[in-house]
Design a protein around this motif. Sequence first.
Motif, PDB file in Angstrom:
ATOM      1  N   PRO A   1      44.748  33.735  33.217  1.00 57.68           N
ATOM      2  CA  PRO A   1      44.810  35.105  32.721  1.00 57.68           C
ATOM      3  C   PRO A   1      43.870  35.337  31.547  1.00 57.68           C
ATOM      4  N   SER A   2      43.877  36.557  31.023  1.00 49.95           N
ATOM      5  CA  SER A   2      43.065  36.893  29.853  1.00 49.95           C
ATOM      6  C   SER A   2      43.552  36.111  28.641  1.00 49.95           C
ATOM      7  N   ILE A   3      42.709  36.041  27.614  1.00 49.96           N
ATOM      8  CA  ILE A   3      43.118  35.421  26.353  1.00 49.96           C
ATOM      9  C   ILE A   3      43.540  36.480  25.336  1.00 49.96           C
ATOM     10  N   ILE A   4      43.553  37.754  25.765  1.00 46.91           N
ATOM     11  CA  ILE A   4      43.928  38.882  24.906  1.00 46.91           C
ATOM     12  C   ILE A   4      45.120  39.587  25.541  1.00 46.91           C
ATOM     13  N   PRO A   5      46.165  39.921  24.783  1.00 50.00           N
ATOM     14  CA  PRO A   5      47.273  40.700  25.358  1.00 50.00           C
ATOM     15  C   PRO A   5      46.776  42.013  25.955  1.00 50.00           C
ATOM     16  N   ARG A   6      47.598  42.604  26.798  1.00 50.57           N
ATOM     17  CA  ARG A   6      47.208  43.835  27.489  1.00 50.57           C
ATOM     18  C   ARG A   6      46.769  44.899  26.492  1.00 50.57           C
ATOM     19  N   PRO A   7      45.638  45.584  26.748  1.00 44.98           N
ATOM     20  CA  PRO A   7      45.123  46.567  25.799  1.00 44.98           C
ATOM     21  C   PRO A   7      46.116  47.702  25.573  1.00 44.98           C
ATOM     22  N   PRO A   8      46.037  48.383  24.439  1.00 42.84           N
ATOM     23  CA  PRO A   8      46.932  49.507  24.173  1.00 42.84           C
ATOM     24  C   PRO A   8      46.948  50.558  25.285  1.00 42.84           C
ATOM     25  N   GLN A   9      45.768  50.805  25.907  1.00 39.53           N
ATOM     26  CA  GLN A   9      45.725  51.790  26.995  1.00 39.53           C
ATOM     27  C   GLN A   9      46.163  51.219  28.339  1.00 39.53           C
ATOM     28  N   GLY A  10      46.430  49.924  28.381  1.00 41.30           N
ATOM     29  CA  GLY A  10      46.720  49.288  29.662  1.00 41.30           C
ATOM     30  C   GLY A  10      45.432  49.028  30.421  1.00 41.30           C
ATOM     31  N   GLN A  11      44.769  50.061  30.818  1.00 41.63           N
ATOM     32  CA  GLN A  11      43.454  49.995  31.456  1.00 41.63           C
ATOM     33  C   GLN A  11      42.493  50.893  30.675  1.00 41.63           C
ATOM     34  N   LEU A  12      41.379  50.347  30.213  1.00 40.83           N
ATOM     35  CA  LEU A  12      40.371  51.169  29.552  1.00 40.83           C
ATOM     36  C   LEU A  12      39.703  52.082  30.573  1.00 40.83           C
ATOM     37  N   PRO A  13      39.404  53.330  30.232  1.00 41.12           N
ATOM     38  CA  PRO A  13      38.624  54.172  31.139  1.00 41.12           C
ATOM     39  C   PRO A  13      37.234  53.576  31.375  1.00 41.12           C
ATOM     40  N   VAL A  14      36.805  53.631  32.622  1.00 36.61           N
ATOM     41  CA  VAL A  14      35.523  53.068  33.026  1.00 36.61           C
ATOM     42  C   VAL A  14      34.605  54.202  33.463  1.00 36.61           C
ATOM     43  N   LEU A  15      33.444  54.306  32.810  1.00 34.56           N
ATOM     44  CA  LEU A  15      32.444  55.317  33.136  1.00 34.56           C
ATOM     45  C   LEU A  15      31.286  54.638  33.854  1.00 34.56           C
ATOM     46  N   VAL A  16      30.813  55.251  34.934  1.00 38.18           N
ATOM     47  CA  VAL A  16      29.783  54.644  35.771  1.00 38.18           C
ATOM     48  C   VAL A  16      28.739  55.696  36.129  1.00 38.18           C
ATOM     49  N   PRO A  17      27.448  55.379  36.055  1.00 41.94           N
ATOM     50  CA  PRO A  17      26.438  56.336  36.533  1.00 41.94           C
ATOM     51  C   PRO A  17      26.643  56.652  38.009  1.00 41.94           C
ATOM     52  N   ALA A  18      26.610  57.922  38.356  1.00 35.97           N
ATOM     53  CA  ALA A  18      26.738  58.310  39.759  1.00 35.97           C
ATOM     54  C   ALA A  18      25.629  57.642  40.564  1.00 35.97           C
ATOM     55  N   GLY A  19      25.995  57.103  41.714  1.00 34.83           N
ATOM     56  CA  GLY A  19      25.032  56.432  42.573  1.00 34.83           C
ATOM     57  C   GLY A  19      24.991  54.936  42.413  1.00 34.83           C
ATOM     58  N   LEU A  20      25.609  54.385  41.355  1.00 34.61           N
ATOM     59  CA  LEU A  20      25.581  52.939  41.182  1.00 34.61           C
ATOM     60  C   LEU A  20      26.544  52.243  42.134  1.00 34.61           C
ATOM     61  N   LEU A  21      27.760  52.744  42.242  1.00 31.77           N
ATOM     62  CA  LEU A  21      28.770  52.094  43.071  1.00 31.77           C
ATOM     63  C   LEU A  21      28.784  52.670  44.476  1.00 31.77           C
ATOM     64  N   GLU A  22      29.178  51.839  45.420  1.00 31.93           N
ATOM     65  CA  GLU A  22      29.305  52.292  46.792  1.00 31.93           C
ATOM     66  C   GLU A  22      30.588  53.104  46.959  1.00 31.93           C
ATOM     67  N   ALA A  23      30.634  53.901  48.023  1.00 37.99           N
ATOM     68  CA  ALA A  23      31.764  54.800  48.256  1.00 37.99           C
ATOM     69  C   ALA A  23      33.088  54.050  48.327  1.00 37.99           C
ATOM     70  N   GLU A  24      33.087  52.856  48.896  1.00 38.10           N
ATOM     71  CA  GLU A  24      34.327  52.090  49.024  1.00 38.10           C
ATOM     72  C   GLU A  24      34.918  51.771  47.651  1.00 38.10           C
TER      73      GLU A  24
END
Length: 388
Positions: free
Chosen positions: A205-228
């Motif tokens: 597992p991680s070496i850091i306890p779960r972040p305060p937000q649980g999951q950090l928001p992830v921002l991605v440039p449009a077109g980088l990731l595939e549709a799946e």
Amino acid sequence: MTSNSSTHPGNRGLLLLDIDGPGSHPGADRAPAANVAAALTPGYLRQAVQAAESAGFHAVTFPDPGLPEDREPEKIGRLNALHRAAFAGPLTRSLALIPEVDTVYTEPFHIATQLASLDYVSAGRAGWLVTASPHAADAAAVGREPVSGDRLAREAADAIEVGRRLWDSWEDDAVIRDVPTGRYLDVDKLHYADFEGENYSVKGPSIIPRPPQGQLPVLVPAGLLEAEALATGAADALLVSAPTPELLASEVSATRAGLAASLPSGGAGPALIVELDVILDSRGQTAAERLAALEEHATWVSPHARFAGTAAELTGLLAELLTVADGIRLHPAVLDTDVEELSRVVLPGLRRRDLLAPTTPDATFRDRLGLSRPASRYAAAAIQGATS
């Protein structure tokens, strides 16, 4: 994967400010009154983030300085984006802090744990701006061959999945601090990530306890990731670019339509945030005159649409874009000069039109995006197994 939720067109949107040394224009260091040495100091960064917060921006982004093939050599001396974001954490209360972190040439385990630490430093205001460098210099720095094409997209998606699994690998109540028994952790509430990818595996597992937000928001440039990857919730927000400001609204609409076709029925897609380079009339000079002076030193090559004009004209453009987009990220040509006009005219004008979301101190970045705090996938799986 975490589920996504997007604000809808017509709701009040978010304004993000990119803080890139003295400015986004490569000749910003030659602007009148520019001080390149000062731009590399903690004091300058403190002033920049506090000015952004005072102006009413919702978030700031920190680009990574990169290597000489990718960025101007004089910018290589900066601390990396994560370090700058961490420095800004205790200095601010309402700004989301979003460093740019490469997914291809940075170890995914290190990315996840450093971002979790940033979330603690900022009390839940951290985000992650995903990049995937195709540059040979970045590959050579870590002894890898350059990555491009579909493989670049797959590695970016893999790194995001690793990060999300590691953030979930500690249940929220894993830290028990049981003094009588001398136990700090409930080991039954730590979980292996068990990721097997094309190029690496991560056990966790991680070496850091779960972040305060649980999951950090992830921002991605449009077109980088595939549709799946988008369909399974890899991104919480997409950054949308176009060649000109006039094409931005149609690009947002096209991106939204493409997402609707690929997402599960009834699923809410990622927020859409427009990218815009900005240079404004200021201090007795028109934007065209300022740009011409900067272009004498270096050419501004950018994938983003560019606005050059008055602050009032920019206010009108942003008002139009906020009817179709969930937010806008501004890249000022010269940070000090353009933020002065943004603070004095543009943000007040948008607030008078009630187009901007409030800037509530201590709100998490997930709150800003309208995202609920998700439960750990492993805790949820354990509960489901116990009740089935």
